[in-house]
Design an enzyme around this catalytic site. Structure first.
Site, short mmCIF file in Angstrom:
data_model
loop_
_atom_site.label_atom_id
_atom_site.label_comp_id
_atom_site.label_asym_id
_atom_site.label_seq_id
_atom_site.Cartn_x
_atom_site.Cartn_y
_atom_site.Cartn_z
N CYS A 8 0.86 -1.24 0.00
CA CYS A 8 -0.24 0.27 -0.09
C CYS A 8 1.14 1.13 0.02
CB CYS A 8 -1.01 0.04 0.90
SG CYS A 8 -0.31 -0.19 2.58
N ARG A 14 -3.51 -0.72 5.62
CA ARG A 14 -4.00 -1.55 4.79
C ARG A 14 -3.13 -2.98 4.64
NH1 ARG A 14 -4.91 1.63 -0.10
NH2 ARG A 14 -3.34 2.71 0.79
N ASP A 124 -8.93 3.20 1.84
CA ASP A 124 -7.69 3.87 2.48
C ASP A 124 -8.62 4.66 4.49
OD1 ASP A 124 -5.47 4.36 4.24
OD2 ASP A 124 -4.38 5.13 2.43
#
Ligand code: 4NP
Length: 158
Positions: A8, A14, A124
């Site tokens: 990420c 994440r 996100d």
């Protein structure tokens, strides 16, 4: 040894969540000696840091360990080392192609493993604050991804 890298932007929300959840399923299937799992970020802001508090709390809530996970940045060598490189959203995938300086065939968007979803990428929580939404997608995708890896590499479940 099959190897998989989740990527990420910051490697604190994440991708460490995906690393922890995926490892949890891999251990459940007794495949921890067959599959190497890691995560990294395209950005360098959080190198060395443990996952975000929100990610840690969500994992804890579901009984999933985040022990030993620390942020690192993606490096060119990762493209040779890892057979499966999974970008958590479309910009992560674009950045991975830029870092690799070519379109790498073993880079996949995470959302590809959630058939029929209306999401274009995993939101996100650094910006949304919604760690549950992210967890729900991570959990679904990791299950499907593990099934696909087991099938493609001829591994057997417990
Ligand atoms: P992640 O979330 O890519 O899921 O780890 C982010 C974490 C930190 C930042 C951006 C996104 N940041 O700008 O520091």
């Amino acid at each position: 040894m099959v190897s998989i890298l989740f990527v990420c932007l910051g490697n604190i929300c994440r991708s460490p969540m995906a690393e922890a959840v995926f490892r949890h399923y891999v251990i459940e299937e007794g495949l921890e000696h067959e599959i190497h799992i890691d995560s990294a970020g395209t950005g360098d802001w959080h190198i060395g840091e443990p996952p975000h508090q929100g990610t840690m709390l969500k994992l804890k809530e579901y009984g999933i360990s985040s022990q030993g996970i620390h942020a690192r940045q993606v490096k060119k060598g990762d493209f040779d080392q890892f057979q499966w490189i999974i970008g958590m959203d479309t910009s992560n995938v674009e950045n991975l192609h830029k870092i690799a300086q070519t379109t790498h065939s073993h880079v996949y968007p995470f959302i590809h493993f959630i058939p029929g979803t209306t999401y274009e990428g995993v939101p996100d929580p650094w910006y949304t604050g919604n760690f549950q939404e992210t967890y729900d997608l991570v959990q679904q995708g990791c299950k499907n991804l593990l099934d696909e890896i087991i099938a493609k590499h001829g591994l057997s479940k417990k």
